[in-house]
Design a protein around this motif. Structure first.
Motif, PDB file in Angstrom:
ATOM      1  N   GLN A  30       0.826  -1.202   0.000  1.00 19.74           N
ATOM      2  CA  GLN A  30       0.000   0.000   0.000  1.00 19.74           C
ATOM      3  C   GLN A  30       0.864   1.257   0.000  1.00 19.74           C
ATOM      4  OE1 GLN A  30      -2.664  -0.378   3.322  1.00 19.74           O
ATOM      5  NE2 GLN A  30      -3.524  -2.293   2.563  1.00 19.74           N
ATOM      6  N   ARG A  31       0.311   2.323  -0.564  1.00 18.43           N
ATOM      7  CA  ARG A  31       1.026   3.599  -0.608  1.00 18.43           C
ATOM      8  C   ARG A  31       1.359   4.099   0.786  1.00 18.43           C
ATOM      9  NH1 ARG A  31      -2.107   7.617  -4.361  1.00 18.43           N
ATOM     10  NH2 ARG A  31      -0.284   8.851  -3.857  1.00 18.43           N
ATOM     11  N   SER A  32       0.590   3.707   1.773  1.00 15.11           N
ATOM     12  CA  SER A  32       0.801   4.127   3.162  1.00 15.11           C
ATOM     13  C   SER A  32       2.046   3.488   3.772  1.00 15.11           C
ATOM     14  CB  SER A  32      -0.410   3.755   4.014  1.00 15.11           C
ATOM     15  OG  SER A  32      -0.521   2.337   4.116  1.00 15.11           O
ATOM     16  N   GLY A  33       2.584   2.451   3.102  1.00 13.85           N
ATOM     17  CA  GLY A  33       3.727   1.714   3.641  1.00 13.85           C
ATOM     18  C   GLY A  33       3.334   0.408   4.287  1.00 13.85           C
ATOM     19  N   ALA A  34       2.032   0.172   4.450  1.00 14.87           N
ATOM     20  CA  ALA A  34       1.551  -1.084   5.026  1.00 14.87           C
ATOM     21  C   ALA A  34       1.489  -2.159   3.945  1.00 14.87           C
ATOM     22  CB  ALA A  34       0.168  -0.886   5.649  1.00 14.87           C
ATOM     23  N   THR A  55       2.770  -3.769   9.127  1.00 13.97           N
ATOM     24  CA  THR A  55       3.341  -2.439   8.947  1.00 13.97           C
ATOM     25  C   THR A  55       4.577  -2.600   8.061  1.00 13.97           C
ATOM     26  OG1 THR A  55       4.839  -2.617  10.835  1.00 13.97           O
ATOM     27  CG2 THR A  55       2.597  -1.748  11.267  1.00 13.97           C
TER      28      THR A  55
END
Length: 159
Positions: A30-34, A55
């Protein structure tokens, strides 16, 4: 093994492969880093069932556990396939100006174009070390780049 990469607009990337039992496995970065590890049921290949939610730090730890022993071997294979790309190990020696300092302070990639893709510390391998990763005397850095870039990293690390 074939790994398919699928762009998920607004979400990130999904990597998919079929395992030895015929299950389709996906990893959603994911773009969030997850990250999510998902399994697609055989009877409905469009519905993914989340198996793990990680994470970025947890995903790094899992990658280390699963892939660390083969990292240097795979990069060596890659350098044979890509003309002009080399892999080399660079040791952080006793007199290194980088010992005890964060990797990012070396600015090795910016200065040389070569990338430090792993740090081998004793029996441990730190894959994809971040700029905050401190270097220690005896660490062996796995460096990928052109011959000139690798020589530049050696000069930076060895002083």
């Amino acid at each position: 093994m074939d790994v398919n990469e699928v762009l998920l607009p607004g979400v990130g990337l999904r990597y998919e492969f079929v395992n030895h039992e015929g299950d389709r496995i996906g990893v959603v970065a994911q773009r969030s880093g997850a990250f999510e590890v998902v399994v697609y049921p055989r009877d409905d290949p469009d519905e993914a069932q989340a198996v793990l939610r990680l994470t970025g730090e947890e995903a790094d730890a899992l990658a280390e556990i699963l892939g660390a022993p083969r990292i240097a071997e795979r990069f060596a294979d890659l350098t044979r396939e890509v003309p002009g790309l080399d892999a080399e190990r660079v040791e952080v020696g006793t007199g290194s100006p980088c010992a005890g300092r964060p990797l990012g302070e070396t600015r090795a990639r910016t200065r040389t174009g070569a990338s430090i893709v792993a740090v081998v510390r004793g029996e441990d391998v730190i894959a994809s070390p971040g700029p905050a990763q401190h270097l220690h005397v005896g660490d062996v850095l796995v460096v990928i780049g052109t011959r000139e870039g690798i020589t530049g990293v050696q000069r930076i690390i060895q002083g």
